[in-house]
Design a protein around this motif. Structure first.
Motif, PDB file in Angstrom:
ATOM      1  N   LYS A   1       0.801  -1.229   0.000  1.00 54.66           N
ATOM      2  CA  LYS A   1       0.000   0.000   0.000  1.00 54.66           C
ATOM      3  C   LYS A   1       0.833   1.278   0.000  1.00 54.66           C
ATOM      4  O   LYS A   1       0.270   2.369   0.027  1.00 54.66           O
ATOM      5  CB  LYS A   1      -0.932   0.009   1.208  1.00 54.66           C
ATOM      6  CG  LYS A   1      -2.002  -1.066   1.174  1.00 54.66           C
ATOM      7  CD  LYS A   1      -2.867  -1.016   2.429  1.00 54.66           C
ATOM      8  CE  LYS A   1      -3.959  -2.061   2.394  1.00 54.66           C
ATOM      9  NZ  LYS A   1      -4.792  -2.045   3.628  1.00 54.66           N
ATOM     10  N   ILE A   2       2.147   1.184  -0.013  1.00 50.99           N
ATOM     11  CA  ILE A   2       2.956   2.399   0.073  1.00 50.99           C
ATOM     12  C   ILE A   2       2.711   3.292  -1.142  1.00 50.99           C
ATOM     13  O   ILE A   2       2.539   2.814  -2.268  1.00 50.99           O
ATOM     14  CB  ILE A   2       4.470   2.100   0.214  1.00 50.99           C
ATOM     15  CG1 ILE A   2       4.992   1.280  -0.960  1.00 50.99           C
ATOM     16  CG2 ILE A   2       4.759   1.403   1.528  1.00 50.99           C
ATOM     17  CD1 ILE A   2       6.496   1.084  -0.919  1.00 50.99           C
ATOM     18  N   GLN A   3       2.699   4.586  -0.883  1.00 55.96           N
ATOM     19  CA  GLN A   3       2.463   5.592  -1.912  1.00 55.96           C
ATOM     20  C   GLN A   3       3.595   6.624  -1.843  1.00 55.96           C
ATOM     21  O   GLN A   3       3.478   7.623  -1.146  1.00 55.96           O
ATOM     22  CB  GLN A   3       1.114   6.275  -1.692  1.00 55.96           C
ATOM     23  CG  GLN A   3      -0.057   5.314  -1.655  1.00 55.96           C
ATOM     24  CD  GLN A   3      -1.363   6.020  -1.355  1.00 55.96           C
ATOM     25  OE1 GLN A   3      -1.823   6.875  -2.115  1.00 55.96           O
ATOM     26  NE2 GLN A   3      -1.965   5.699  -0.225  1.00 55.96           N
TER      27      GLN A   3
ATOM     28  N   GLY B   1       6.097  11.623   0.161  1.00 54.54           N
ATOM     29  CA  GLY B   1       6.983  12.776   0.057  1.00 54.54           C
ATOM     30  C   GLY B   1       6.266  14.091   0.276  1.00 54.54           C
ATOM     31  O   GLY B   1       6.835  15.029   0.838  1.00 54.54           O
ATOM     32  N   GLN B   2       5.003  14.163  -0.138  1.00 58.16           N
ATOM     33  CA  GLN B   2       4.242  15.406  -0.011  1.00 58.16           C
ATOM     34  C   GLN B   2       3.649  15.615   1.375  1.00 58.16           C
ATOM     35  O   GLN B   2       3.402  16.749   1.780  1.00 58.16           O
ATOM     36  CB  GLN B   2       3.115  15.405  -1.046  1.00 58.16           C
ATOM     37  CG  GLN B   2       3.601  15.413  -2.496  1.00 58.16           C
ATOM     38  CD  GLN B   2       2.509  15.016  -3.481  1.00 58.16           C
ATOM     39  OE1 GLN B   2       1.420  14.585  -3.086  1.00 58.16           O
ATOM     40  NE2 GLN B   2       2.794  15.156  -4.773  1.00 58.16           N
ATOM     41  N   SER B   3       3.408  14.538   2.106  1.00 60.71           N
ATOM     42  CA  SER B   3       2.617  14.663   3.336  1.00 60.71           C
ATOM     43  C   SER B   3       3.241  14.049   4.578  1.00 60.71           C
ATOM     44  O   SER B   3       2.621  14.055   5.637  1.00 60.71           O
ATOM     45  CB  SER B   3       1.242  14.027   3.117  1.00 60.71           C
ATOM     46  OG  SER B   3       1.364  12.621   2.939  1.00 60.71           O
TER      47      SER B   3
ATOM     48  N   GLU C   1      12.092   9.706  -3.956  1.00 60.67           N
ATOM     49  CA  GLU C   1      13.300  10.231  -3.317  1.00 60.67           C
ATOM     50  C   GLU C   1      13.147  10.398  -1.809  1.00 60.67           C
ATOM     51  O   GLU C   1      14.037  10.025  -1.033  1.00 60.67           O
ATOM     52  CB  GLU C   1      13.672  11.573  -3.948  1.00 60.67           C
ATOM     53  CG  GLU C   1      14.953  12.178  -3.390  1.00 60.67           C
ATOM     54  CD  GLU C   1      15.341  13.464  -4.096  1.00 60.67           C
ATOM     55  OE1 GLU C   1      16.354  14.065  -3.707  1.00 60.67           O
ATOM     56  OE2 GLU C   1      14.620  13.877  -5.033  1.00 60.67           O
ATOM     57  N   ALA C   2      12.021  10.966  -1.353  1.00 55.90           N
ATOM     58  CA  ALA C   2      11.845  11.225   0.077  1.00 55.90           C
ATOM     59  C   ALA C   2      11.875   9.934   0.878  1.00 55.90           C
ATOM     60  O   ALA C   2      12.499   9.865   1.951  1.00 55.90           O
ATOM     61  CB  ALA C   2      10.528  11.964   0.316  1.00 55.90           C
TER      62      ALA C   2
END
Length: 275
Positions: free
Chosen positions: A58-60, A65-67, A107-108
């Motif tokens: 389920k990783i997004q 990176g955004q949240s 990247e994050a």
């Protein structure tokens, strides 16, 4: 009883007992009475490879990176499984390769995997040195200026600060805290309560399901400034933004919040002797 014997007994117990998770808990409390925690809390986090693989699927990475700095952000929830070797850093990396079109999209998350690997390598080299100040404090205070014990009110979740009390309860009842909450709580312990980071690090390791001396202790030292060029601290605006204001709205100390100031003002208050 040796740890290996306990592991074998636990495995045998799981094979013998039929029923739900609620059936296992009292049995294991009885069998391992000498190693259970000091309280009755049992985390809802489920162990095992199947649970880890479900989270991994389920990783997004883009949403992460955004949240990831928001308490409601798209974090992976994989840290406990990584900590206990259920899955590996390489497995997470390989999954990222499958779900992104370009490496920069992950990247994050890849950076966090790299940090975990780096901390583990330092732990392999330094061992118990991780419990010692790697460098002097950069706060203007000496190590002897810090207390050695946590404030009892914080451990009891009775500081009156809705955020810190909530973090304390979550830590002790669930065995998990969002990384940003860990940083806020650590900064409160070290800089507002002026307690040595070792006391907080030990407290975290007592309760965190994903706790290990490498990432835990070096993160505490980063906050304290004994493994960084400056101390980490925060203000109310930062906490409100990344927690969606959920604590400040119901805090009895909202009108006298110790975090309600600019960073410049807080730096003078917290570190009056800093050069």
């Amino acid at each position: 009883m040796s740890n290996s014997a306990k592991d074998l007994l636990a495995a045998a117990a799981v094979e013998r007992i039929e029923g739900t998770r609620d059936t296992y808990v009292p049995y294991l409390r009885q069998v391992f009475a000498d190693v259970v925690g000091e309280d009755e809390a049992v985390s809802e986090t489920r162990g095992g490879l199947a649970a880890a693989q479900e989270r991994l699927a389920k990783i997004q990475p883009l949403r992460y990176g955004q949240s990831r700095n928001f308490l409601a952000g798209a974090v992976t929830g994989l840290s406990a499984y990584l900590r206990h070797g259920v899955i590996s850093l390489a497995a997470v990396r390989d999954r990222l390769r499958e779900v992104v079109a370009h490496p920069h999209e992950a990247e994050a998350l890849l950076q966090q995997l790299a940090w975990r690997d780096y901390w583990q390598r330092l732990y392999a080299r330094w061992g118990d040195r991780l419990w010692q100040d790697i460098e002097p404090y950069k706060t203007g205070w000496q190590a002897t200026d810090y207390a050695t014990d946590l404030p009892p009110a914080l451990v009891a979740a009775e500081t009156g600060l809705a955020c810190m009390d909530a973090f304390s309860r979550d830590l002790q009842e669930t065995g998990y805290l969002h990384n940003h909450a860990r940083l806020w709580l650590a900064a409160y312990v070290v800089h507002w309560c002026r307690v040595r980071w070792q006391a907080g690090a030990a407290w975290f390791l007592q309760h965190l399901l994903d706790g290990d001396p490498a990432s835990n202790n070096l993160s505490w030292q980063w906050v304290a400034s004994t493994f960084s060029h400056k101390p980490y601290f925060f203000n109310r605006q930062n906490l409100e933004r990344y927690s969606a204001g959920q604590y400040c709205r119901r805090c009895a100390m909202g009108d006298r919040c110790p975090f309600d100031a600019t960073y410049e003002e807080l730096e003078v208050r917290l570190f009056p002797h800093k050069a």
